[in-house]
Scaffold this motif. Structure first.
Motif: not given
Length: 562
Positions: A389, A452, A454, A456, A467-469, A489, A492, A495, A499
């Motif tokens: 990333k 999908k 994020w 947070q 944070s997770r995606y 949250i 996306d 996607e 954001w």
């Protein structure tokens, strides 16, 4: 003796005269100024269109506090001449203008809290003065609540300047002009637009950071309703979210950075094609992550003799998909900008985490086989890779054991960019922290987004700490630092990996945001479990009208849905 007595009497008289002023003691004045008269008839209707001033007289001396920021006139007057008092206190307020007033129109002068008495600064709060050039004063209103689900951590101010405006729906509407009706929101986000006439309007709310009463796209938060408002009766209970606004795409600047040149844009371009126009610069590499505002141009300045002894005018062409242009920068090589790696996370490694080192250059290649990781003088097995990333980060995995101290040695030349490598060996000392100092959190989502998102955790400063995606409906965090967190949250929806903010010009809402109603307190050794239903309706507390003529507000109407 008579002479001494005469001197005593004279001293007493002088002392008494010197003490003329406000009496000492007694109750403090807490009463705001009162209006005693105005130059406009008390009925305030059929006011001549050629009137050029508003004078309001008070029962005591007043001053004006932040009048240029607080006074809002709807509809706006473009040719303001004078506002008094200015500096010195006075018993009247005077506003002069050159505009010719519109026919059959209600004008509202909203002074906010700008009118204060001269002695104790008691404010005449939320004072409005309305009059009409027609035979009646319009009395419709629109009220509601503003919220900002995305906090601005970079530009926090003690006082926010949130405004709400209505534009008349016409064949052509210029949103670069002031709204036809405009008013400020309270610090808690409640707003009212008063003395409105029937008609069709577009509602726009924004954070007026420069106090010009005009929405500046890309610089101010914005919120709006997709559908126009048909105002034939008063509307209350509107709920409007404000989000960061989309910046118009445009080139910004270029400057020298470690390893080459940084070219920046506003508006997060999808892709930018950059080519060197300078004959001396032929060997270079361009890196740009989609939707990023930064483009890096990497090259070996010493090998190509660029900006070594004197500044070099380097020229580049770019194509951002909207505009093609050629720009230049005076480049001077900085010997201090050598490639290096650092540890920005501190010397305590949270349980079950990778150890991360960061470079000031884009990392193209590493040679971890030449590195060493030891604990208690014993070599440890490990693996290292460039982050998927973030190409400026290197992650080191190993079986880190709690309470153990480790040393990672990275010899010079084993971390490389396109035209450079590290010139100094580095040693990183750190300790694998104990799990007893951390807590855990398990969140189960109900009615989670189909796209999908994020997930947070924001710390108490509003900064994203974790944070997770993805699309997980049960999220587990095992090594959280103790503290209070807000769960958020960001969806996306398209996607595309980022954001997307709001685009008022094209009527595009920001992508979905959900904020958990309560904050989570993480404690050492505690495991917290939460269930979050994202379709649960939020209750809005009742609000009171600040309109003098009204004693109640009708039931709330639903906000038009996206």
């Amino acid at each position: 003796m008579k002479k001494i007595f005469f001197l005593l009497i004279l001293s007493f008289l002088i002392f008494s005269c010197a003490r003329v002023g406000s009496p000492v003691g007694g109750a403090k004045d807490t009463i705001p100024p009162k209006v005693v008269s105005t130059n406009i008839d008390s009925s305030r209707v059929n006011v001549p269109r050629n009137i050029k001033e508003l004078r309001i007289d008070f029962d005591e001396y007043i001053t004006l506090k932040d009048i240029n920021k607080q006074l809002i006139i709807s509809p706006p007057l473009k040719k303001m001449k004078k506002i008094l008092p200015s500096g010195m206190a006075n018993k009247y307020l005077l506003i002069k203008w050159d505009d010719t007033l519109q026919a059959n129109t209600t004008y509202n002068f909203n002074f906010g809290n700008s009118i204060v008495d001269n002695n104790e600064n008691n404010a005449l709060k939320y004072y409005n003065f309305a009059f009409s050039t027609g035979d009646k004063i319009d009395d419709l209103y629109v009220s509601g609540e503003l919220k900002s689900p995305i906090a601005d951590t970079k530009n926090k101010t003690e006082e926010t300047n949130l405004v709400v405006g209505l534009y008349q729906v016409k064949d052509s509407m210029d949103y670069r002009q002031k709204p036809y009706y405009i008013n400020k929101a309270d610090p808690d986000g409640y707003f009212e637009l008063n003395y409105l006439s029937p008609g069709k309007y577009r509602l726009l709310a924004f954070e007026d950071t420069n106090s010009n009463s005009v929405y500046d796209a890309g610089k101010e938060k914005v919120g709006f309703l997709k559908d126009e408002i048909v105002l034939d009766k008063s509307i209350s209970g509107l709920k409007v979210n404000l989000y960061p606004s989309k910046k118009p795409l445009k080139y910004q600047e270029m400057k020298e950075v470690p390893g080459g040149i940084l070219m920046t844009f506003e508006g997060n371009p999808d892709a930018v094609k950059v080519l060197s126009v300078s004959e001396k610069l032929q060997d270079y590499k361009v890196t740009h992550s989609p939707k990023s505002d930064s483009i890096n141009i990497w090259f070996d300045a010493k090998k190509q003799n660029l900006g070594i002894d004197t500044s070099e005018n380097l020229k580049f062409s770019y194509d951002d998909g909207i505009k093609k242009d050629t720009v230049s920068v005076f480049y001077r090589y900085n010997k201090k900008n050598e490639m290096s790696v650092t540890n920005n996370s501190g010397n305590l490694l949270a349980p079950n985490e990778d150890f991360v080192i960061t470079s000031n250059y884009f990392v193209d290649k590493i040679q971890p086989e030449k590195w060493s990781l030891v604990s208690d003088s014993i070599a440890q097995e490990f693996s290292a890779k460039i982050s998927d990333k973030n190409p400026y980060e290197i992650k080191i995995k190993s079986n880190f054991k709690e309470g153990k101290k480790y040393s990672l040695t990275v010899p010079k030349g084993t971390v490389s960019s396109f035209f450079e490598n590290t010139t100094v060996s580095k040693r990183f000392d750190f300790e694998a922290d104990k799990s007893e100092k951390y807590g855990s959190l398990i969140v189960t989502l109900q009615n989670a987004p189909a796209e999908k998102f994020w997930f947070q955790l924001l710390n108490e400063s509003g900064i994203v700490a974790y944070s997770r995606y993805g699309k997980e409906e049960t999220l587990t965090f095992k090594s959280l630092k103790p503290g209070k967190y807000q769960i958020r949250i960001l969806v996306d929806n398209n996607e595309n990996g980022i954001w997307d903010s709001a685009d008022f010009k094209d009527g595009i809402f920001a992508e979905d945001v959900f904020v958990y109603a309560k904050k989570i307190e993480v404690r050492p050794l505690w495991e917290i479990r939460e269930t979050w239903d994202l379709q649960a309706k939020e209750e809005i507390p009742p609000v009171k009208s600040t309109i003098e003529e009204k004693t109640a507000i009708p039931a709330k109407t639903d906000l038009p849905k996206k």
